[in-house]
Design a protein around this motif. Structure first.
Motif, short mmCIF file in Angstrom:
data_model
loop_
_atom_site.label_atom_id
_atom_site.label_comp_id
_atom_site.label_asym_id
_atom_site.label_seq_id
_atom_site.Cartn_x
_atom_site.Cartn_y
_atom_site.Cartn_z
N GLY A 138 -5.00 -10.61 -7.63
CA GLY A 138 -3.66 -10.06 -7.70
C GLY A 138 -2.90 -10.21 -6.39
N GLY A 162 0.34 -12.68 -5.91
CA GLY A 162 1.62 -12.21 -5.39
C GLY A 162 2.02 -12.92 -4.13
N GLY A 189 -0.05 -17.16 -10.89
CA GLY A 189 -0.88 -16.17 -11.56
C GLY A 189 -1.97 -16.77 -12.40
N THR A 229 0.46 -13.15 -19.69
CA THR A 229 1.33 -13.37 -18.53
C THR A 229 2.31 -14.51 -18.80
OG1 THR A 229 -0.37 -14.77 -17.52
CG2 THR A 229 -0.34 -12.48 -16.88
N ARG A 246 5.02 -13.23 -21.32
CA ARG A 246 5.98 -12.34 -20.65
C ARG A 246 6.92 -13.14 -19.75
NH1 ARG A 246 6.28 -6.91 -19.14
NH2 ARG A 246 8.38 -6.62 -18.30
N SER A 247 6.35 -14.07 -19.02
CA SER A 247 7.17 -14.89 -18.12
C SER A 247 8.14 -15.76 -18.90
CB SER A 247 6.25 -15.76 -17.25
OG SER A 247 7.01 -16.59 -16.41
N ILE A 280 -5.98 -7.95 -15.93
CA ILE A 280 -4.54 -7.88 -16.22
C ILE A 280 -3.88 -6.65 -15.57
CG2 ILE A 280 -2.81 -7.62 -18.05
CD1 ILE A 280 -4.54 -9.41 -19.79
N PRO A 281 -4.38 -5.42 -15.80
CA PRO A 281 -3.71 -4.28 -15.15
C PRO A 281 -3.89 -4.25 -13.64
CG PRO A 281 -5.66 -3.55 -16.34
CD PRO A 281 -5.43 -4.97 -16.72
N THR A 314 -4.29 -6.86 -11.53
CA THR A 314 -3.43 -7.86 -10.88
C THR A 314 -1.97 -7.41 -10.90
OG1 THR A 314 -3.33 -9.09 -12.97
CG2 THR A 314 -4.92 -9.85 -11.33
N PHE A 315 -1.53 -6.79 -12.01
CA PHE A 315 -0.16 -6.30 -12.07
C PHE A 315 0.09 -5.22 -11.02
CE2 PHE A 315 1.66 -7.40 -16.51
CZ PHE A 315 1.19 -8.70 -16.39
N ALA A 316 -0.94 -4.39 -10.75
CA ALA A 316 -0.78 -3.31 -9.78
C ALA A 316 -0.82 -3.81 -8.33
CB ALA A 316 -1.88 -2.26 -10.00
N ALA A 337 -0.40 -7.14 -7.25
CA ALA A 337 0.47 -8.27 -6.93
C ALA A 337 1.67 -7.90 -6.05
CB ALA A 337 0.93 -8.95 -8.22
#
Length: 273
Positions: free
Chosen positions: A22, A26, A31, A69, A72-73, A231-232, A234-236, A238
Protein backbone atom coordinates in the motif's frame (compact mmCIF):
# COMPACT_ATOMS: atom_id res chain seq x y z
CA UNK A 1 -9.48 -27.37 7.92
CA UNK A 2 -5.82 -26.30 8.12
CA UNK A 3 -4.21 -25.81 11.54
CA UNK A 4 -5.14 -22.50 13.15
CA UNK A 5 -1.49 -21.51 13.64
CA UNK A 6 -0.89 -21.74 9.88
CA UNK A 7 -3.80 -19.38 9.20
CA UNK A 8 -2.65 -16.93 11.89
CA UNK A 9 0.91 -16.93 10.55
CA UNK A 10 -0.27 -16.34 6.97
CA UNK A 11 -2.62 -13.53 8.08
CA UNK A 12 0.21 -11.77 9.94
CA UNK A 13 2.64 -12.07 7.02
CA UNK A 14 0.09 -10.85 4.48
CA UNK A 15 -0.96 -7.93 6.70
CA UNK A 16 2.65 -6.75 6.72
CA UNK A 17 2.84 -7.37 2.97
CA UNK A 18 -0.32 -5.32 2.42
CA UNK A 19 1.07 -2.40 4.40
CA UNK A 20 4.31 -2.41 2.38
CA UNK A 21 2.44 -2.76 -0.93
CA UNK A 22 0.00 0.00 0.00
CA UNK A 23 2.75 2.45 0.88
CA UNK A 24 4.73 1.68 -2.28
CA UNK A 25 1.61 1.87 -4.44
CA UNK A 26 0.79 5.30 -3.03
CA UNK A 27 4.38 6.45 -3.37
CA UNK A 28 4.81 5.34 -6.97
CA UNK A 29 1.24 5.79 -8.20
CA UNK A 30 0.58 2.16 -9.12
CA UNK A 31 -1.57 -0.52 -7.57
CA UNK A 32 -0.84 -3.65 -9.53
CA UNK A 33 1.50 -6.57 -9.50
CA UNK A 34 4.71 -4.59 -9.92
CA UNK A 35 4.39 -4.03 -6.17
CA UNK A 36 2.13 -6.89 -5.06
CA UNK A 37 3.86 -9.84 -6.74
CA UNK A 38 7.31 -9.36 -5.17
CA UNK A 39 5.78 -8.64 -1.76
CA UNK A 40 3.60 -11.75 -2.01
CA UNK A 41 6.61 -13.77 -3.13
CA UNK A 42 8.42 -13.00 0.13
CA UNK A 43 5.32 -13.51 2.28
CA UNK A 44 4.45 -16.89 0.75
CA UNK A 45 8.09 -17.97 1.01
CA UNK A 46 8.06 -17.20 4.74
CA UNK A 47 4.79 -19.14 4.98
CA UNK A 48 6.53 -22.18 3.51
CA UNK A 49 4.81 -22.33 0.12
CA UNK A 50 6.82 -24.54 -2.26
CA UNK A 51 8.87 -22.81 -4.92
CA UNK A 52 7.20 -24.59 -7.85
CA UNK A 53 3.76 -23.05 -7.12
CA UNK A 54 4.73 -19.88 -5.21
CA UNK A 55 5.06 -17.58 -8.22
CA UNK A 56 1.83 -18.91 -9.73
CA UNK A 57 0.03 -18.17 -6.45
CA UNK A 58 1.50 -14.65 -6.37
CA UNK A 59 0.34 -13.91 -9.92
CA UNK A 60 -3.17 -15.35 -9.46
CA UNK A 61 -3.76 -13.56 -6.16
CA UNK A 62 -2.44 -10.26 -7.51
CA UNK A 63 -4.82 -10.38 -10.48
CA UNK A 64 -7.79 -11.17 -8.19
CA UNK A 65 -7.02 -8.03 -6.17
CA UNK A 66 -6.70 -5.93 -9.31
CA UNK A 67 -10.35 -6.60 -10.29
CA UNK A 68 -12.05 -4.23 -7.78
CA UNK A 69 -9.31 -1.59 -8.00
CA UNK A 70 -9.48 -1.55 -11.82
CA UNK A 71 -13.29 -1.37 -11.83
CA UNK A 72 -13.28 1.53 -9.34
CA UNK A 73 -10.56 3.36 -11.23
CA UNK A 74 -12.28 2.80 -14.60
CA UNK A 75 -15.57 4.14 -13.24
CA UNK A 76 -13.89 7.32 -12.01
CA UNK A 77 -11.98 7.94 -15.24
CA UNK A 78 -15.04 7.15 -17.38
CA UNK A 79 -17.13 9.77 -15.58
CA UNK A 80 -14.47 12.35 -16.47
CA UNK A 81 -14.59 11.34 -20.13
CA UNK A 82 -10.87 10.49 -20.13
CA UNK A 83 -11.09 6.86 -21.33
CA UNK A 84 -10.46 5.97 -24.99
CA UNK A 85 -13.54 3.77 -25.35
CA UNK A 86 -12.85 3.24 -29.05
CA UNK A 87 -9.60 1.47 -28.20
CA UNK A 88 -11.23 -0.63 -25.47
CA UNK A 89 -13.96 -1.76 -27.87
CA UNK A 90 -11.34 -2.81 -30.40
CA UNK A 91 -9.54 -4.72 -27.63
CA UNK A 92 -12.65 -6.40 -26.18
CA UNK A 93 -11.45 -9.74 -27.61
CA UNK A 94 -7.70 -9.25 -28.06
CA UNK A 95 -6.77 -8.38 -24.46
CA UNK A 96 -8.89 -11.09 -22.72
CA UNK A 97 -7.65 -13.58 -25.32
CA UNK A 98 -4.07 -12.79 -24.31
CA UNK A 99 -4.99 -12.97 -20.61
CA UNK A 100 -6.59 -16.42 -21.04
CA UNK A 101 -3.51 -17.59 -22.94
CA UNK A 102 -1.39 -16.48 -19.98
CA UNK A 103 -3.40 -18.69 -17.60
CA UNK A 104 -2.68 -21.72 -19.80
CA UNK A 105 1.03 -20.92 -19.63
CA UNK A 106 0.82 -20.48 -15.84
CA UNK A 107 -1.02 -23.79 -15.42
CA UNK A 108 1.59 -25.84 -17.29
CA UNK A 109 4.83 -23.85 -17.24
CA UNK A 110 7.38 -24.13 -14.42
CA UNK A 111 7.40 -21.34 -11.86
CA UNK A 112 10.95 -20.49 -12.92
CA UNK A 113 9.65 -19.32 -16.31
CA UNK A 114 7.29 -16.84 -14.66
CA UNK A 115 10.07 -15.55 -12.41
CA UNK A 116 12.26 -15.07 -15.48
CA UNK A 117 9.58 -13.15 -17.39
CA UNK A 118 8.91 -10.94 -14.36
CA UNK A 119 12.63 -10.29 -13.85
CA UNK A 120 13.21 -9.31 -17.50
CA UNK A 121 10.15 -7.03 -17.75
CA UNK A 122 10.83 -5.23 -14.48
CA UNK A 123 14.44 -4.75 -15.60
CA UNK A 124 13.37 -3.18 -18.92
CA UNK A 125 10.70 -0.97 -17.37
CA UNK A 126 13.07 0.07 -14.58
CA UNK A 127 15.73 1.11 -17.09
CA UNK A 128 13.13 3.11 -19.03
CA UNK A 129 12.09 4.94 -15.85
CA UNK A 130 15.72 5.88 -15.17
CA UNK A 131 16.20 7.38 -18.63
CA UNK A 132 15.00 11.02 -18.42
CA UNK A 133 14.10 11.40 -22.11
CA UNK A 134 12.16 8.13 -22.45
CA UNK A 135 8.84 10.04 -22.37
CA UNK A 136 9.81 11.63 -25.70
CA UNK A 137 10.19 8.32 -27.58
CA UNK A 138 7.66 7.75 -30.39
CA UNK A 139 6.83 4.84 -32.68
CA UNK A 140 4.09 6.67 -34.58
CA UNK A 141 1.78 9.70 -34.67
CA UNK A 142 -1.30 7.66 -33.71
CA UNK A 143 -2.36 4.15 -32.73
CA UNK A 144 -1.95 1.50 -35.45
CA UNK A 145 -4.89 -0.17 -37.16
CA UNK A 146 -5.82 -3.86 -37.10
CA UNK A 147 -4.35 -6.46 -37.30
CA UNK A 148 -1.35 -4.77 -35.63
CA UNK A 149 -3.58 -3.20 -32.96
CA UNK A 150 -5.12 -6.60 -32.17
CA UNK A 151 -1.63 -8.06 -31.84
CA UNK A 152 -0.52 -5.35 -29.42
CA UNK A 153 -3.64 -5.90 -27.28
CA UNK A 154 -3.13 -9.66 -27.22
CA UNK A 155 0.53 -9.22 -26.26
CA UNK A 156 -0.28 -6.77 -23.46
CA UNK A 157 -2.91 -9.19 -22.11
CA UNK A 158 -0.48 -12.11 -22.30
CA UNK A 159 2.49 -10.43 -20.62
CA UNK A 160 0.36 -8.74 -17.96
CA UNK A 161 -1.36 -12.02 -17.08
CA UNK A 162 1.97 -13.85 -16.90
CA UNK A 163 3.45 -11.51 -14.31
CA UNK A 164 0.26 -10.58 -12.41
CA UNK A 165 -0.14 -6.92 -13.33
CA UNK A 166 -3.19 -5.02 -14.52
CA UNK A 167 -1.55 -3.89 -17.74
CA UNK A 168 -1.22 -0.22 -16.78
CA UNK A 169 2.54 -0.04 -17.12
CA UNK A 170 2.56 -1.80 -20.49
CA UNK A 171 -0.49 0.04 -21.88
CA UNK A 172 0.80 3.44 -20.72
CA UNK A 173 4.04 2.73 -22.54
CA UNK A 174 2.20 1.52 -25.67
CA UNK A 175 -0.17 4.50 -25.92
CA UNK A 176 2.45 7.17 -25.22
CA UNK A 177 4.80 5.61 -27.79
CA UNK A 178 1.99 6.22 -30.30
CA UNK A 179 1.57 9.87 -29.34
CA UNK A 180 -1.41 9.59 -27.01
CA UNK A 181 -1.41 11.90 -23.95
CA UNK A 182 -0.34 10.26 -20.70
CA UNK A 183 -3.58 11.19 -18.90
CA UNK A 184 -5.63 9.39 -21.56
CA UNK A 185 -3.25 6.42 -21.37
CA UNK A 186 -3.62 6.17 -17.59
CA UNK A 187 -7.42 6.41 -17.78
CA UNK A 188 -7.67 3.80 -20.54
CA UNK A 189 -5.32 1.48 -18.64
CA UNK A 190 -7.97 1.14 -15.93
CA UNK A 191 -10.28 -0.40 -18.52
CA UNK A 192 -7.47 -2.60 -19.82
CA UNK A 193 -6.98 -3.80 -16.24
CA UNK A 194 -10.60 -5.00 -16.15
CA UNK A 195 -10.18 -6.84 -19.47
CA UNK A 196 -7.07 -8.59 -18.12
CA UNK A 197 -7.95 -9.32 -14.50
CA UNK A 198 -11.43 -10.85 -14.93
CA UNK A 199 -10.54 -13.68 -17.36
CA UNK A 200 -7.19 -14.20 -15.63
CA UNK A 201 -8.92 -14.58 -12.27
CA UNK A 202 -11.20 -17.33 -13.60
CA UNK A 203 -8.38 -19.02 -15.50
CA UNK A 204 -6.04 -19.11 -12.51
CA UNK A 205 -8.72 -20.68 -10.30
CA UNK A 206 -9.37 -23.38 -12.90
CA UNK A 207 -5.67 -23.88 -13.71
CA UNK A 208 -4.68 -24.30 -10.06
CA UNK A 209 -7.73 -26.25 -8.90
CA UNK A 210 -6.89 -28.78 -6.15
CA UNK A 211 -3.13 -28.42 -6.65
CA UNK A 212 -1.20 -29.87 -3.70
CA UNK A 213 0.86 -27.53 -1.54
CA UNK A 214 -1.39 -24.47 -1.73
CA UNK A 215 -1.67 -22.48 1.53
CA UNK A 216 -4.79 -22.31 3.68
CA UNK A 217 -7.96 -20.83 2.16
CA UNK A 218 -6.81 -20.91 -1.47
CA UNK A 219 -8.96 -21.67 -4.50
CA UNK A 220 -6.66 -22.58 -7.34
CA UNK A 221 -3.91 -19.98 -7.57
CA UNK A 222 -5.91 -17.39 -5.61
CA UNK A 223 -5.39 -17.03 -1.86
CA UNK A 224 -8.47 -15.51 -0.24
CA UNK A 225 -6.65 -14.53 2.95
CA UNK A 226 -4.45 -12.25 0.86
CA UNK A 227 -7.39 -10.88 -1.14
CA UNK A 228 -9.43 -10.10 2.00
CA UNK A 229 -6.49 -8.48 3.79
CA UNK A 230 -4.68 -6.62 1.03
CA UNK A 231 -7.56 -4.57 -0.38
CA UNK A 232 -8.56 -2.74 2.85
CA UNK A 233 -4.98 -2.45 4.13
CA UNK A 234 -3.63 -1.00 0.89
CA UNK A 235 -6.54 1.47 0.77
CA UNK A 236 -5.72 2.56 4.35
CA UNK A 237 -1.94 2.82 3.94
CA UNK A 238 -1.73 4.20 0.39
CA UNK A 239 -2.43 7.83 1.49
CA UNK A 240 0.81 7.74 3.51
CA UNK A 241 2.69 6.86 0.34
CA UNK A 242 0.84 9.58 -1.56
CA UNK A 243 1.88 12.13 1.09
CA UNK A 244 5.50 11.06 0.70
CA UNK A 245 5.18 11.24 -3.09
CA UNK A 246 4.04 14.87 -2.98
CA UNK A 247 7.22 15.76 -1.12
CA UNK A 248 9.25 14.58 -4.14
CA UNK A 249 9.61 15.89 -7.69
CA UNK A 250 8.33 13.94 -10.71
CA UNK A 251 11.91 13.11 -11.66
CA UNK A 252 12.72 11.89 -8.15
CA UNK A 253 9.65 9.66 -8.22
CA UNK A 254 10.55 8.23 -11.64
CA UNK A 255 14.09 7.60 -10.50
CA UNK A 256 12.92 6.01 -7.23
CA UNK A 257 10.47 3.73 -9.02
CA UNK A 258 13.16 2.76 -11.54
CA UNK A 259 15.55 1.83 -8.73
CA UNK A 260 12.77 -0.10 -6.98
CA UNK A 261 12.08 -2.13 -10.14
CA UNK A 262 15.79 -2.85 -10.66
CA UNK A 263 16.08 -4.14 -7.09
CA UNK A 264 13.02 -6.36 -7.60
CA UNK A 265 14.42 -7.61 -10.91
CA UNK A 266 17.75 -8.42 -9.26
CA UNK A 267 15.92 -10.29 -6.49
CA UNK A 268 14.16 -12.53 -9.00
CA UNK A 269 17.30 -13.07 -11.07
CA UNK A 270 19.11 -14.04 -7.83
CA UNK A 271 16.45 -16.68 -7.13
CA UNK A 272 17.85 -18.72 -10.04
CA UNK A 273 21.19 -19.20 -8.27
Amino acid sequence: MPPIHEIVELVALLAIAGAIAGFLAGLFGIGGGAVLVPVFYQAFAMAGVADDIRMKLCVGTSLAIIIPTSLRSFQSHYKRGAVDMTLLRKWIIAVPFGAVASTLVIAYAPGALLRGVFAVLTLLIGLKMLYPKSAEWRLGDDLPENPALFGYGWFIGLLSGLIGIGGGTLNNTFMTLFNRPIHQAVATSAGVGVLISLPSFIGNIVGGWAKPGLPALSTGYVNWVAVALIIPITFAIAPLGVRAAHALTKRQLSFGFGIFLLIISARFFYSFF
